[in-house]
Each structure stands twice: as structure tokens, then as C-alpha cells.
Design a protein around this motif. Structure first.
Motif, PDB file in Angstrom:
ATOM      1  N   UNK A  36       0.888  -1.148   0.000  1.00  0.00           N
ATOM      2  CA  UNK A  36       0.000   0.000   0.000  1.00  0.00           C
ATOM      3  C   UNK A  36       0.932   1.204   0.000  1.00  0.00           C
ATOM      4  N   UNK A  37       0.840   2.019  -1.048  1.00  0.00           N
ATOM      5  CA  UNK A  37       1.817   3.093  -1.218  1.00  0.00           C
ATOM      6  C   UNK A  37       1.151   4.412  -1.564  1.00  0.00           C
ATOM      7  N   UNK A  38       1.757   5.491  -1.063  1.00  0.00           N
ATOM      8  CA  UNK A  38       1.375   6.855  -1.432  1.00  0.00           C
ATOM      9  C   UNK A  38       2.425   7.394  -2.385  1.00  0.00           C
ATOM     10  N   UNK A  39       1.969   7.944  -3.502  1.00  0.00           N
ATOM     11  CA  UNK A  39       2.875   8.560  -4.459  1.00  0.00           C
ATOM     12  C   UNK A  39       2.461  10.008  -4.650  1.00  0.00           C
ATOM     13  N   UNK A  40       3.434  10.905  -4.562  1.00  0.00           N
ATOM     14  CA  UNK A  40       3.182  12.322  -4.793  1.00  0.00           C
ATOM     15  C   UNK A  40       3.805  12.713  -6.126  1.00  0.00           C
ATOM     16  N   UNK A  41       2.974  13.276  -6.987  1.00  0.00           N
ATOM     17  CA  UNK A  41       3.456  13.777  -8.274  1.00  0.00           C
ATOM     18  C   UNK A  41       3.257  15.280  -8.293  1.00  0.00           C
ATOM     19  N   UNK A  42       4.159  15.957  -8.971  1.00  0.00           N
ATOM     20  CA  UNK A  42       4.074  17.403  -9.034  1.00  0.00           C
ATOM     21  C   UNK A  42       4.443  17.920 -10.404  1.00  0.00           C
ATOM     22  N   UNK A  43       3.783  18.988 -10.767  1.00  0.00           N
ATOM     23  CA  UNK A  43       4.070  19.672 -12.023  1.00  0.00           C
ATOM     24  C   UNK A  43       3.812  21.154 -11.794  1.00  0.00           C
ATOM     25  N   UNK A  44       4.871  21.932 -11.899  1.00  0.00           N
ATOM     26  CA  UNK A  44       4.813  23.363 -11.613  1.00  0.00           C
ATOM     27  C   UNK A  44       4.228  23.570 -10.215  1.00  0.00           C
ATOM     28  N   UNK A  45       3.126  24.281 -10.063  1.00  0.00           N
ATOM     29  CA  UNK A  45       2.574  24.567  -8.733  1.00  0.00           C
ATOM     30  C   UNK A  45       1.593  23.492  -8.251  1.00  0.00           C
ATOM     31  N   UNK A  46       1.352  22.471  -9.057  1.00  0.00           N
ATOM     32  CA  UNK A  46       0.359  21.452  -8.714  1.00  0.00           C
ATOM     33  C   UNK A  46       1.046  20.243  -8.089  1.00  0.00           C
ATOM     34  N   UNK A  47       0.526  19.803  -6.942  1.00  0.00           N
ATOM     35  CA  UNK A  47       1.008  18.606  -6.248  1.00  0.00           C
ATOM     36  C   UNK A  47      -0.201  17.752  -5.906  1.00  0.00           C
ATOM     37  N   UNK A  48      -0.141  16.488  -6.222  1.00  0.00           N
ATOM     38  CA  UNK A  48      -1.213  15.562  -5.879  1.00  0.00           C
ATOM     39  C   UNK A  48      -0.607  14.284  -5.324  1.00  0.00           C
ATOM     40  N   UNK A  49      -1.230  13.759  -4.285  1.00  0.00           N
ATOM     41  CA  UNK A  49      -0.815  12.490  -3.699  1.00  0.00           C
ATOM     42  C   UNK A  49      -1.958  11.509  -3.854  1.00  0.00           C
ATOM     43  N   UNK A  50      -1.619  10.307  -4.250  1.00  0.00           N
ATOM     44  CA  UNK A  50      -2.643   9.278  -4.361  1.00  0.00           C
ATOM     45  C   UNK A  50      -2.125   7.979  -3.763  1.00  0.00           C
ATOM     46  N   UNK A  51      -3.066   7.158  -3.339  1.00  0.00           N
ATOM     47  CA  UNK A  51      -2.755   5.888  -2.701  1.00  0.00           C
ATOM     48  C   UNK A  51      -3.150   4.749  -3.620  1.00  0.00           C
ATOM     49  N   UNK A  52      -2.255   3.774  -3.740  1.00  0.00           N
ATOM     50  CA  UNK A  52      -2.517   2.604  -4.565  1.00  0.00           C
ATOM     51  C   UNK A  52      -2.126   1.339  -3.817  1.00  0.00           C
ATOM     52  N   UNK A  53      -2.818   0.270  -4.151  1.00  0.00           N
ATOM     53  CA  UNK A  53      -2.439  -1.062  -3.693  1.00  0.00           C
ATOM     54  C   UNK A  53      -1.697  -1.709  -4.855  1.00  0.00           C
ATOM     55  N   UNK A  54      -0.489  -2.170  -4.600  1.00  0.00           N
ATOM     56  CA  UNK A  54       0.345  -2.749  -5.640  1.00  0.00           C
ATOM     57  C   UNK A  54       0.547  -4.227  -5.333  1.00  0.00           C
ATOM     58  N   UNK A  55       0.127  -5.098  -6.257  1.00  0.00           N
ATOM     59  CA  UNK A  55       0.299  -6.536  -6.091  1.00  0.00           C
ATOM     60  C   UNK A  55       1.452  -6.992  -6.978  1.00  0.00           C
ATOM     61  N   UNK A  56       2.510  -7.470  -6.334  1.00  0.00           N
ATOM     62  CA  UNK A  56       3.688  -7.970  -7.040  1.00  0.00           C
ATOM     63  C   UNK A  56       3.584  -9.490  -7.112  1.00  0.00           C
ATOM     64  N   UNK A  57       3.554 -10.025  -8.308  1.00  0.00           N
ATOM     65  CA  UNK A  57       3.419 -11.466  -8.530  1.00  0.00           C
ATOM     66  C   UNK A  57       4.602 -11.936  -9.381  1.00  0.00           C
ATOM     67  N   UNK A  58       5.763 -12.169  -8.748  1.00  0.00           N
ATOM     68  CA  UNK A  58       6.960 -12.507  -9.514  1.00  0.00           C
ATOM     69  C   UNK A  58       6.867 -13.851 -10.234  1.00  0.00           C
ATOM     70  N   UNK A  59       6.122 -14.809  -9.695  1.00  0.00           N
ATOM     71  CA  UNK A  59       5.998 -16.118 -10.352  1.00  0.00           C
ATOM     72  C   UNK A  59       5.347 -16.002 -11.728  1.00  0.00           C
ATOM     73  N   UNK A  60       4.431 -15.037 -11.875  1.00  0.00           N
ATOM     74  CA  UNK A  60       3.739 -14.829 -13.147  1.00  0.00           C
ATOM     75  C   UNK A  60       4.214 -13.584 -13.886  1.00  0.00           C
TER      76      UNK A  60
END
Length: 139
Positions: A36-60
Motif C-alpha cells: 500500500x503506497x502513497x505517491x506524490x506527483x508534481x508539475x509546476x505549482x500542482x502537487x497531488x498524492x494518491x494511494x494505490x495497492x500494488x500486487x507484485x506477482x513474480x511467479x507470473x
């Protein structure tokens, strides 16, 4: 390549517009890892943070990202790594999204299209830096 993309904590080091990434939780079960991760992206004066669930499946050789919270109405993101040789693979990348706010969509929409092209190049450059210059192509 799977390991490179799965190493989300390093995204701020090389990914354009990624200003920060924090893994809030990590669980392992049955050979898969869920982040479960928060990522902050920014461009000029705009900053947004969003949360995602990331499923890592190395076998597949699959990474699925499920949007949880933030400025999007939805965000669907998938990676698949298809071996093409002993030391090569085809990277299949899919993303679809819509902003919650039409105004933010207008403001950020065209920038995001450009950013995704830059993201592709950044991952290719990162692969070159880690694995050496190869024929890297993300589809």
C-alpha cells in the motif's frame, strides 16, 4: 525488469514528476507481495498524492496496481513481463484513468499524457543504467 519496476521506493530517484513515494504497508503471502503506497506527483505549482495497492506477482511476472484514494475517479494500471530470451523480455504496460474533477482533468490531462511518455523513457534509461545498454522497449 520485474525487479526494477517492483522497486517502487526508488521511483523518486529517476521517475519524472514523482516527488515522493512512501510504502505504508507490505504483506507477503503465497509468493506474492502486496504494498500500500502513497505517491506524490508534481508539475509546476500542482502537487497531488494518491494511494494505490500494488500486487507484485513474480511467479507470473505481473504487477497490478489498484487505485485506492486521491485525485482520480479511477486508475487501472498493469504491467506484464514476457520473457523473450535468456536475458530479455517484452514489457507490456497498460494504464487507464480519469480525474474526479473535470477542471483538474483539463489542467493535468495533457500533462499526464506527456508524463507517461517520459515515464517510459525513464524506465528504459533506468534499465540501461542497472542492466547495461540493451534493446529496451516498453509497449
Amino acid at each position: 525488469m520485474f525487479a526494477l519496476v517492483a522497486d517502487v521506493e526508488r521511483y523518486p530517484q529517476f521517475l519524472p514528476l514523482c516527488e515522493g513515494l512512501t510504502v505504508k504497508s507490505r504483506r507477503e503471502k503465497g509468493g506474492k507481495t502486496m504494498l500500500l503506497a502513497n505517491m506524490t506527483v508534481g508539475y509546476k505549482a500542482i502537487r497531488e498524492t494518491f494511494t494505490s495497492q500494488v500486487m507484485l506477482d513474480p511467479d507470473n511476472n505481473i504487477i497490478n496496481v489498484q487505485y485506492q484514494d486521491g485525485p482520480f475517479k479511477y486508475l487501472d494500471n498493469r504491467w506484464k513481463f514476457v520473457p523473450t530470451g535468456a536475458n530479455s523480455c517484452e514489457v507490456v504496460f497498460f494504464i487507464d484513468y480519469e480525474f474526479k474533477s473535470k477542471m483538474l482533468g483539463i489542467l493535468m490531462g495533457s500533462m499526464f499524457e506527456t508524463a507517461f511518455k517520459r515515464f517510459t523513457r525513464a524506465f528504459e534509461d533506468r534499465a540501461d543504467a542497472i542492466y547495461g545498454k540493451m534493446n529496451n522497449a516498453i509497449n
